[in-house]
Scaffold this motif. Structure first.
Motif, PDB file in Angstrom:
ATOM      1  N   TRP A 135     -27.776   1.021  -5.205  1.00  0.00           N
ATOM      2  CA  TRP A 135     -26.789   0.308  -6.030  1.00  0.00           C
ATOM      3  C   TRP A 135     -25.499   1.110  -6.167  1.00  0.00           C
ATOM      4  CZ3 TRP A 135     -27.777  -3.731 -10.283  1.00  0.00           C
ATOM      5  CH2 TRP A 135     -28.552  -4.779  -9.751  1.00  0.00           C
ATOM      6  N   LEU A 136     -25.252   1.978  -5.200  1.00  0.00           N
ATOM      7  CA  LEU A 136     -23.907   2.545  -5.050  1.00  0.00           C
ATOM      8  C   LEU A 136     -23.077   1.529  -4.280  1.00  0.00           C
ATOM      9  CD1 LEU A 136     -24.223   6.302  -3.977  1.00  0.00           C
ATOM     10  CD2 LEU A 136     -22.813   5.420  -5.830  1.00  0.00           C
ATOM     11  N   PRO A 137     -21.946   1.051  -4.813  1.00  0.00           N
ATOM     12  CA  PRO A 137     -21.113   0.116  -4.052  1.00  0.00           C
ATOM     13  C   PRO A 137     -20.690   0.704  -2.712  1.00  0.00           C
ATOM     14  CG  PRO A 137     -20.457   0.124  -6.354  1.00  0.00           C
ATOM     15  CD  PRO A 137     -21.455   1.241  -6.183  1.00  0.00           C
ATOM     16  N   LEU A 138     -20.346  -0.164  -1.781  1.00  0.00           N
ATOM     17  CA  LEU A 138     -20.132   0.229  -0.392  1.00  0.00           C
ATOM     18  C   LEU A 138     -19.121   1.354  -0.248  1.00  0.00           C
ATOM     19  CD1 LEU A 138     -20.552  -0.192   2.630  1.00  0.00           C
ATOM     20  CD2 LEU A 138     -18.856  -2.027   2.543  1.00  0.00           C
TER      21      LEU A 138
ATOM     22  N   ALA B 261     -21.227   2.886  -9.754  1.00  0.00           N
ATOM     23  CA  ALA B 261     -22.679   2.721  -9.800  1.00  0.00           C
ATOM     24  C   ALA B 261     -23.149   2.578 -11.238  1.00  0.00           C
ATOM     25  CB  ALA B 261     -23.368   3.904  -9.125  1.00  0.00           C
ATOM     26  N   ARG B 262     -22.547   3.344 -12.148  1.00  0.00           N
ATOM     27  CA  ARG B 262     -22.907   3.238 -13.560  1.00  0.00           C
ATOM     28  C   ARG B 262     -22.682   1.809 -14.061  1.00  0.00           C
ATOM     29  NH1 ARG B 262     -22.622   6.943 -17.841  1.00  0.00           N
ATOM     30  NH2 ARG B 262     -21.439   8.425 -16.584  1.00  0.00           N
ATOM     31  N   TYR B 263     -21.527   1.238 -13.695  1.00  0.00           N
ATOM     32  CA  TYR B 263     -21.237  -0.130 -14.144  1.00  0.00           C
ATOM     33  C   TYR B 263     -22.273  -1.109 -13.602  1.00  0.00           C
ATOM     34  CZ  TYR B 263     -18.972  -4.624 -14.756  1.00  0.00           C
ATOM     35  OH  TYR B 263     -18.717  -5.927 -15.098  1.00  0.00           O
ATOM     36  N   CYS B 264     -22.595  -0.991 -12.311  1.00  0.00           N
ATOM     37  CA  CYS B 264     -23.562  -1.914 -11.709  1.00  0.00           C
ATOM     38  C   CYS B 264     -24.937  -1.789 -12.370  1.00  0.00           C
ATOM     39  CB  CYS B 264     -23.669  -1.655 -10.207  1.00  0.00           C
ATOM     40  SG  CYS B 264     -22.183  -2.078  -9.267  1.00  0.00           S
ATOM     41  N   LEU B 265     -25.393  -0.564 -12.616  1.00  0.00           N
ATOM     42  CA  LEU B 265     -26.696  -0.355 -13.218  1.00  0.00           C
ATOM     43  C   LEU B 265     -26.718  -0.811 -14.674  1.00  0.00           C
ATOM     44  CD1 LEU B 265     -27.525   3.182 -11.766  1.00  0.00           C
ATOM     45  CD2 LEU B 265     -28.649   1.036 -11.149  1.00  0.00           C
ATOM     46  N   THR B 266     -25.638  -0.552 -15.408  1.00  0.00           N
ATOM     47  CA  THR B 266     -25.599  -0.885 -16.827  1.00  0.00           C
ATOM     48  C   THR B 266     -25.532  -2.384 -17.051  1.00  0.00           C
ATOM     49  OG1 THR B 266     -24.502   1.213 -17.326  1.00  0.00           O
ATOM     50  CG2 THR B 266     -24.347  -0.518 -18.991  1.00  0.00           C
ATOM     51  N   THR B 267     -24.752  -3.076 -16.250  1.00  0.00           N
ATOM     52  CA  THR B 267     -24.528  -4.507 -16.458  1.00  0.00           C
ATOM     53  C   THR B 267     -25.409  -5.394 -15.590  1.00  0.00           C
ATOM     54  OG1 THR B 267     -22.745  -4.566 -14.802  1.00  0.00           O
ATOM     55  CG2 THR B 267     -22.136  -4.031 -17.085  1.00  0.00           C
ATOM     56  N   GLY B 268     -26.174  -4.777 -14.667  1.00  0.00           N
ATOM     57  CA  GLY B 268     -26.997  -5.582 -13.778  1.00  0.00           C
ATOM     58  C   GLY B 268     -26.203  -6.297 -12.702  1.00  0.00           C
ATOM     59  N   THR B 269     -25.010  -5.778 -12.377  1.00  0.00           N
ATOM     60  CA  THR B 269     -24.169  -6.365 -11.337  1.00  0.00           C
ATOM     61  C   THR B 269     -24.579  -5.814  -9.981  1.00  0.00           C
ATOM     62  OG1 THR B 269     -22.309  -6.557 -12.873  1.00  0.00           O
ATOM     63  CG2 THR B 269     -21.812  -6.664 -10.519  1.00  0.00           C
ATOM     64  N   SER B 270     -25.132  -6.651  -9.131  1.00  0.00           N
ATOM     65  CA  SER B 270     -25.588  -6.181  -7.828  1.00  0.00           C
ATOM     66  C   SER B 270     -24.405  -5.918  -6.901  1.00  0.00           C
ATOM     67  CB  SER B 270     -26.511  -7.217  -7.182  1.00  0.00           C
ATOM     68  OG  SER B 270     -26.821  -6.840  -5.859  1.00  0.00           O
TER      69      SER B 270
ATOM     70  N   SER C  48     -21.439   4.684 -21.506  1.00  0.00           N
ATOM     71  CA  SER C  48     -22.124   5.452 -22.553  1.00  0.00           C
ATOM     72  C   SER C  48     -22.708   6.737 -21.985  1.00  0.00           C
ATOM     73  CB  SER C  48     -23.259   4.626 -23.175  1.00  0.00           C
ATOM     74  OG  SER C  48     -22.784   3.393 -23.662  1.00  0.00           O
ATOM     75  N   LEU C  49     -22.682   7.778 -22.818  1.00  0.00           N
ATOM     76  CA  LEU C  49     -23.472   8.973 -22.560  1.00  0.00           C
ATOM     77  C   LEU C  49     -24.461   9.119 -23.704  1.00  0.00           C
ATOM     78  CD1 LEU C  49     -22.493  11.502 -24.579  1.00  0.00           C
ATOM     79  CD2 LEU C  49     -20.541  11.493 -23.041  1.00  0.00           C
ATOM     80  N   TYR C  50     -25.457   9.996 -23.510  1.00  0.00           N
ATOM     81  CA  TYR C  50     -26.503  10.157 -24.516  1.00  0.00           C
ATOM     82  C   TYR C  50     -26.664  11.627 -24.848  1.00  0.00           C
ATOM     83  CZ  TYR C  50     -27.714   5.340 -23.406  1.00  0.00           C
ATOM     84  OH  TYR C  50     -27.664   3.986 -23.210  1.00  0.00           O
TER      85      TYR C  50
END
Length: 602
Positions: free
Chosen positions: A274-277, A120-129, A34-36
Motif C-alpha cells: 500500500w505504498l503508492p506507485l 502510505a500513512r494516508y492510504c492505511l489510515t483512511t482505507g484508500t487503496s 496521528s502519532l502515538y
C-alpha cells in the motif's frame, strides 16, 4: 482505488481513473495524521496537557493499542493528531528533545507511527487503496546526460523517439510537440530518465510562454532536495524528487525496482505494501519490505515504533560464540572437475522463517523453555509468527508465478509481465533475512537472525551427508548451494536425493544446473580456494556460468573481460577434444588443490 496520492499541508489529493474514463481527483481537507505516545499513566496525562496548547496539535485522545509484537494485551496510549502532515516529525522531535528531558528520564516516552511515508500513512489510515483500478497508461521521456547538464531540452526523446525534427532544434517547437504527445496519450505514469526533467521543462515552458505541463494541472512540487550518500564504501548521488498533479513519476535514474521489475512488478508490490506507485518506485527493497510489514502490523492493531526497541538478550559467552556466525560454507576443491551438478535450496532463508516459525516475538519466547534452535538452545513459540505471516503469501505467489512462467510462451507479453512480478518478489525475499539483524529494522531482532543462520547451517550439513551417502562428492557449498560430482560409478540419481532432502527439511532442494565441467579457482593470495569465484560450462548448450571472475565484474575493462571469455572458450575447445581424459587439474592454473572439501563458517 488511486494511482497518485499527494499529501500537502492544505489537503490530500487522490487521483483515480476507472476503465474507459478520464482521471478524476478527490480532495480531503479533514485529514489529520496521528502519532502515538506510550508511557506511565501520569506521564501521559501531563504530556497531553502540554500538547493541548501546541498550535501544531489538532486533537488528542487515549486509545488502546498493541505497542509490541510480544505484547499480550493492548496498552493505553496517547493519540496526537497534527494539524499539518509536514509538522508530525517536528512534533515528535519536540516531545523527544523538549518535553521529555524537561520532566522525565530519557526513554520514559516511547513514540510510534512517526516516520511512515506520508502517502502510505494516508492510504492505511483512511482505507484508500493505492492499487489502480484500470490499466495505467505510461509515457517515457529521456534526455541525454550532457544535454540535461547544459539545460538544453532540444534533445528530448519521447518513448525513444526524438521530438525535434531538425538540427539545430527550436526549444519552443520541442515543448509544443511534447504537449501534443501528453494530450494524445494522457498518461497516468511518467517514466523519466531523470527527475530533473521536471523543473527543466517547466522553466523552459514558462520562459517561452508555451502551454506545456507535465501534470494534468499546471505546476509541480519539489518533495526533497538532492543529496549524496555513502553505502558499502561507495558514494552515490540521490537526485531531487518532484511530483506533478495527477500523474505518478518514476525516475529511472533513482529506481532500482523499475530496472529490475518494471511497471508490473511495481504494481504487484503496491498491492502488497500500500505504498503508492511514485513512493514505491523510489524506495529501496528494505523500505518496501518494511512497508509490507507495517501493513500487516496495522491489520493486527500493532503500532510501529519510531526507534527500534528490541535490545539483545543476555547470553553467556559460549552462546555468543556459537550464535555469532553466518551461513555455512565448505572449502572449495580447487581445480578442474567434470560432470558437476549444482543444487540449491529455493529461497532458503525466508522458507526457514516460515517452516520453523522464526520471528522476533517467537524466538526466545516466554511461554516455554525449549531447545528448539539447533546448537543455540533458543526456544521458539508455537503461536503463528509475524514475519512468517508476511513472507508466506510472497513465497506461495512466487512459486505459482514460476510454475506459470514455465508453461507460458517465452516471447509473449504475458511471460514478460509474469517475469517482472516474479523478479519483484525475489528481491523482497532476498532482503527479508538481512533485515532481521538490521539495527534500524522496525520489526527485527538479532536472536531471530542468529536462529535463521543456525537452521541454515544444520540444513546444509544434513544435505551434504545425504548426498555423500548417495554416492556423490561435495566439491563446494556456500549458504544454500552445493556443487557435487559422482564419487562412485553408479550414484543415486540427483532427482531422488533432492526429493528426499526436500521432504526431510521441509524446504525444496532444486536441481539448478548440470556442467560438463566446472573450475573452482584459488584466491589471488594463493591461500586456499575463493569461496565465491568459479566458472562452469553448462552441459546442454554453449553457455558459461561465471561468478566472481574478472569477466563478471562491472569494474573490469572490456579488453580484459573479452580476453578472459576468449580464454574460457579456448579451454572448452581443448577439453571437448580430450574428454573424458581430462579429470583432474589444468596445469597452467596455479595452486590447484586435491584436498577434499572441509567445512568453513563465514
Amino acid at each position: 482505488m488511486a494511482f497518485a496520492v499527494a499529501v500537502t499541508d492544505e489537503c490530500v489529493r487522490v487521483w483515480s481513473r476507472a476503465a474507459g474514463e478520464q482521471a478524476s481527483v478527490r480532495e480531503d481537507r479533514r485529514y489529520t495524521p496521528s502519532l502515538y505516545a506510550a508511557a506511565p499513566e501520569d506521564v501521559l496525562t501531563t504530556l497531553r496537557e502540554r500538547l493541548a496548547v501546541d498550535p501544531k496539535v489538532a486533537d488528542t485522545g487515549f486509545e488502546r493499542r498493541f505497542t509490541s509484537l510480544r505484547a499480550d494485551d493492548r496498552d493505553r496510549v496517547l493519540r496526537v493528531d497534527c494539524e499539518r502532515p509536514d509538522e508530525l516529525r517536528t512534533l515528535a522531535r519536540e516531545v523527544r528533545c523538549v518535553h521529555e528531558p524537561d520532566r522525565w528520564a530519557p526513554g520514559t516516552v516511547r513514540l510510534y507511527d512517526v516516520d511512515l511515508d506520508p502517502t502510505a500513512r494516508y492510504c492505511l489510515t483512511t482505507g484508500t487503496s493505492p492499487v489502480p483500478e484500470a490499466d495505467l497508461r505510461s509515457l517515457s521521456l529521456s534526455l541525454p546526460t550532457a544535454a540535461l547538464a547544459d539545460g538544453d531540452p532540444t534533445e528530448l526523446c519521447c518513448d525513444g523517439q526524438r521530438l525535434a525534427e531538425t538540427r539545430p532544434a527550436d526549444e519552443g517547437a520541442v515543448l509544443r510537440a511534447l504537449a501534443r504527445r501528453l494530450a494524445a496519450r494522457d498518461p497516468d505514469v511518467l517514466v523519466l530518465s531523470s527527475a530533473d526533467l521536471v523543473p527543466l521543462l517547466h522553466d523552459w515552458a514558462d520562459a517561452l510562454g508555451v502551454d506545456c505541463h507535465l501534470g494534468r494541472e499546471a505546476g509541480y512540487r519539489r518533495l526533497a532536495g538532492a543529496n549524496t550518500y555513502q553505502s558499502y564504501g561507495r558514494v552515490g548521488h540521490s537526485p531531487a524528487r518532484y511530483s506533478v498533479p495527477g500523474r505518478a513519476i518514476v525516475d529511472r535514474s533513482n529506481s532500482f525496482l523499475w530496472s529490475e521489475a518494471g511497471l508490473p512488478g511495481l504494481l504487484d508490490l503496491v498491492e502488497r505494501s500500500w505504498l503508492p506507485l511514485q513512493a514505491l518506485s523510489r524506495s529501496s527493497i528494505g523500505t518496501v519490505f518494511t512497508a509490507i510489514q507495517i501493513r500487516e502490523a496495522r491489520s493486527r492493531d500493532v503500532l510501529v515504533p519510531w526507534r527500534a526497541r528490541e535490545p539483545e538478550a543476555f547470553k553467556p559467552a559460549r552462546t555468543l560464540h556459537d550464535a555469532d556466525r553466518g551461513g555455512f560454507t565448505f572449502e572449495p576443491d580447487v581445480g578442474f572437475h567434470e560432470d558437476v551438478v549444482e543444487v540449491d535450496f529455493a529461497s532458503l532463508y525466508p522458507r526457514i522463517m516460515c517452516e520453523y516459525n522464526l520471528s522476533p516475538e517467537t524466538v526466545r519466547c516466554d511461554c516455554h523453555d525449549g531447545d528448539d534452535v539447533p546448537g543455540l538452545g533458543y526456544s521458539v513459540c508455537e503461536d503463528a509468527g509475524f514475519v512468517p505471516s508476511v513472507l508466506a503469501p510472497i513465497l506461495d505467489d512466487r512459486a505459482d508465478l514460476k510454475a506459470t512462467l514455465a508453461e507460458a510462451d517465452p516471447d509473449g507479453e504475458a511471460h514478460e509481465r509474469l517475469a517482472a512480478r516474479s523478479d519483484a518478489l525475489k528481491w523482497i525475499l532476498v532482503t527479508c533475512f538481512g533485515y532481521q539483524g538490521y539495527r534500524n529494522s522496525k520489526f527485527g531482532r538479532i536472536e531471530c537472525h542468529e536462529a535463521i543462520n543456525a537452521y541454515a547451517r544444520e540444513i546444509l550439513l544434513d544435505a551434504k551427508r545425504r548426498l555423500e551417502a548417495g554416492g556423490w562428492r561435495v566439491l563446494h557449498g556456500i549458504v544454500d548451494s552445493l556443487w557435487i560430482t559422482p564419487r562412485v560409478a553408479d550414484p543415486t540419481p540427483v532427482a531422488d536425493l533432492t526429493a528426499a532432502i526436500s521432504e526431510a527439511v521441509g524446504i525444496p532442494l532444486e536441481h539448478e544446473d548440470d556442467f560438463a565441467w566446472a573450475a573452482f579457482v584459488p584466491q589471488q593470495t594463493g591461500r586456499g580456494g575463493s569461496l565465491t569465484s568459479y566458472v562452469g560450462k553448462v552441459a546442454d548448450g554453449e553457455r558459461f556460468k561465471i561468478r566472481g571472475l574478472a569477466a563478471r565484474r562491472r569494474s573490469t575493462c572490456d579488453f580484459v573481460a573479452s580476453a578472459q571469455r576468449d580464454l574460457l572458450r579456448s579451454l572448452e575447445t581443448v577439453t571437448a577434444t580430450r574428454r573424458p581424459s581430462v579429470t583432474a587439474s589444468v596445469a597452467s592454473w596455479p595452486d590447484w588443490s586435491e584436498a577434499p572439501s572441509t567445512p568453513r563458517t563465514s
